[in-house]
Scaffold this active site. Structure first.
Site, PDB file in Angstrom:
ATOM      1  N   GLU A 505      97.677  -7.895 -45.022  1.00  0.00           N
ATOM      2  CA  GLU A 505      98.727  -7.136 -44.334  1.00  0.00           C
ATOM      3  C   GLU A 505      99.466  -6.204 -45.288  1.00  0.00           C
ATOM      4  OE1 GLU A 505     101.218  -6.053 -41.043  1.00  0.00           O
ATOM      5  OE2 GLU A 505      99.179  -6.762 -41.334  1.00  0.00           O
ATOM      6  N   THR A 616      98.411   7.514 -31.731  1.00  0.00           N
ATOM      7  CA  THR A 616      98.431   6.484 -32.767  1.00  0.00           C
ATOM      8  C   THR A 616      97.791   5.178 -32.305  1.00  0.00           C
ATOM      9  OG1 THR A 616      99.838   5.605 -34.541  1.00  0.00           O
ATOM     10  CG2 THR A 616     100.657   5.410 -32.286  1.00  0.00           C
TER      11      THR A 616
END
Length: 635
Positions: A505, A616
């Site tokens: 992450e 997006t």
């Protein structure tokens, strides 16, 4: 008047009170003024007041409501100003964009990021009451505009420079086989969602059930809407018809819940718009327009900067509870432009475009520290709340939408291009760094102090910078292409240095570690698309075969570590070869990750960058090759 009327056998009321003539005059003057004030006050009551509806005829009340709606949309409605002093607890922890308690560009992991940036959660204010008719003029005028501006879909398709699915020339067998593998992965993900979770927002593949969450305000079928365009482009015709049928029969917009403005826009509105432009099916357009109108009350703030959370039933809006001082988030209010311009295009109603153009005006007025855009802005004052700058979560897609707004306008939106160029120059000057090992990365900025980490979310920036470089001046084009390649290489290293060959992450560049997560809380992977997104753009703009090879490595890692019996699941630790699964097949895995991998192994004319920009959430929206009005036909 009844109160002053003389009754038989009685003197007039003022006389009965023993008042002289001058006193009588003053008394009558006072009384008439009081009555005038009482009746005049009716015109200042809120539009929804029952007393106002009692005393005013319907037409007058509607006219008053319309004018108050116009005033609020320009910037400072009295109701929203009043609301700013009313504290409200945030909704129950909103489901993250990507499996964390709130949303980001994705706002996918904003809660953790914002908690560090903003400190303890702040109680925030609700927004203003929902407008009954979101239009810039009277409702009748808005309807006339829409009727006279019907979108000519057939002409639009004729203006595309390439077939949507490409011409499919001869290709090498290896590339074809890899594309077919990605298509099989998409079918597997869809089939299991359909079997175990159809109508729910996402699939839980380990427990073989559905997940709803509380991020979409009661809306259902996030995976259906997110998957529509991917199914269509991959020519999964039967599966596409299944998804379309669900939208027609089961997609209910009459919900009453608290939704992320950002997430509903990029997933639902973006997905529906893309499906309409690809197929011409009216159901997708009508659902997108109806849902778009439900988002408009979020803009009823003193500045016109929308708040991040909206109740889709009541229209009430407020800021995220964890957002500092009730602020709005750059990556949320900055990631509406593409979709809202298309809502105005298809509806003939300019209000959507006006809302997002006003956001630009506010951003252009406020001073930028060192030319950078901080992540938190007050929707009440229009000033920055904190000087935390990130190209990852909280900031990311704002920058992406600047360059894509310019491209979508067929390179006519010079304001967007200048904002992008200026922002990228400041980012390169203050945030772009090179590690001791030679890896280029984009750090985060906290009031002048650098945090030498880069989130997976920030890895979209390699593709974005390459996309902008393609249209930069000759003296800067190669420079930016080199920068894009270096950043994409760094993100690939974050994958290559893990045991699973999938990236964490977030990864850091300190304490002697490079491109690796150093904290347990940053070691997970939730099927994110940003790295393969940059591979796709870099392949299309350079045709360097390494990007296809890197993409194939990601495909093999997904198959080995994330594929389970009933779908695909994220993993909790990329640094172990026997990872634990998180039991969530994210909707964006079908919308983005698999779509970008598929396009990586397609010819360039499939969803050609000459014709389309991706929002997006990877939903393709068309470039406006002609003036919008030229594509409309008066009915």
């Amino acid at each position: 008047m009844v109160l002053l009327r003389k009754l038989p056998g009685m003197p007039g009321w003022p006389a009965a009170l023993g008042l002289r003539l001058p006193q009588k005059f003053l008394f009558l003057l006072f009384l008439s003024g009081l009555l005038t004030l009482c009746f005049g006050a009716l015109f200042l009551l809120p539009d929804s007041s029952r007393f106002k509806r009692l005393f005013l005829p319907r037409r007058a009340a509607a006219s008053s409501a319309s004018s108050s709606s116009s005033a609020s949309s320009s910037s400072a409605s009295s109701s929203s100003t009043g609301d700013t002093d009313l504290p409200r607890s945030p909704p129950a922890a909103a489901e993250p964009r990507h499996a964390s308690p709130a949303a980001s560009r994705r706002l996918r992991d904003r809660l953790r990021t914002a908690a560090r940036a903003a400190g303890p959660p702040a109680r925030t204010a609700p927004g203003s009451r929902r407008q009954a008719e979101p239009a810039t003029g009277s409702p009748a005028a808005a309807r006339e505009t829409r009727a006279a501006s019907r979108f000519d879909y057939e002409r639009f398709r004729q203006l595309l420079r390439h077939p949507v699915r490409g011409r499919r020339p001869a290709e090498d067998p290896e590339t074809h086989a890899r594309r077919m593998k990605v298509k099989e992965m998409m079918k597997f993900a869809w089939d299991n969602y359909k079997q175990y979770a159809l109508g729910k927002n996402e699939l839980r593949p380990l427990t073989k059930n559905g997940h709803i969450g509380n991020m979409f305000g009661g809306l259902r079928g996030a995976t259906v809407v997110d998957a529509l365009d991917t199914l269509y482009v991959m020519e999964l015709e039967e599966e596409f018809q299944e998804a379309k049928k669900w939208v027609e029969k089961s997609f209910d917009l009459n919900v009453n819940g608290e939704a992320s403005l950002f997430e509903v826009n990029i997933r639902y509105i973006g997905g529906l718009l893309a499906a309409y432009y690809l197929t011409g099916e009216e159901v997708f357009k009508s659902k997108a327009l109806e849902l778009g109108e439900k988002l408009l009350p979020a803009f009823n703030t003193p500045t016109g900067i929308p708040r991040g959370v909206i109740n889709l039933g009541s229209g009430m809006s407020w800021s995220w509870g964890w957002a500092s001082a009730g602020s709005s988030i750059l990556a949320e209010f900055g990631t509406l432009h593409l979709e809202f311009l298309h809502l105005s295009e298809l509806s003939g109603n300019p209000v959507f475009a006006e809302k997002v153009m006003n956001i630009r005006k506010v951003l252009n007025r406020v001073e930028k520290p060192q030319g950078l855009y901080p992540n938190f802005l007050s929707p009440v004052t229009g000033n920055w709340v904190q000087h935390h700058v990130s190209i990852g979560g909280l900031g990311d897609s704002f920058y992406e939408y600047l360059i894509k707004s310019w491209l979508m306008s067929d390179k006519k939106d010079s304001e967007a291009k200048k904002m992008y160029d200026d922002a990228l120059e400041a980012i390169e000057k203050h945030l772009v760094k090179k590690s001791a090992g030679g890896l280029t990365y984009i750090a985060e900025w906290r009031g002048g102090i650098l945090d030498h980490k880069m989130g997976h979310l920030a890895c979209f920036s390699g593709g974005m910078i390459a996309l902008g470089a393609e249209h930069a001046g000759e003296e800067r084009k190669q420079h930016y292409m080199d920068l894009a390649a270096e950043i994409t290489n760094t993100c690939h290293e974050s994958y290559a240095r893990s045991d699973t060959k999938l990236g964490p992450e977030a990864f850091r560049f300190d304490t002697g570690t490079e491109a690796m997560a150093t904290r347990l809380s940053e070691r997970y992977y939730i099927l994110r698309p940003e790295v393969v997104e940059s591979y796709m753009y870099m392949w299309r703009l350079t045709h360097d075969p390494k990007y296809r090879q890197w993409g194939w490595e990601a495909v093999k890692a997904l198959e080995k570590h994330c594929r389970v019996e009933a779908g695909f699941s994220g993993i909790r630790d990329v640094y172990t070869t026997t990872p634990t699964h998180d039991n969530m097949q994210q909707s964006f895995f079908l919308a983005e990750t698999l779509k970008y991998l598929y396009l990586l192994f397609c010819e360039d004319d499939v969803l050609s960058l000459d014709d389309w920009v991706f929002n997006t959430e990877a939903h393709p929206l068309p470039v406006n090759h002609t003036n919008f009005k030229a594509k409309a036909s008066v009915q």
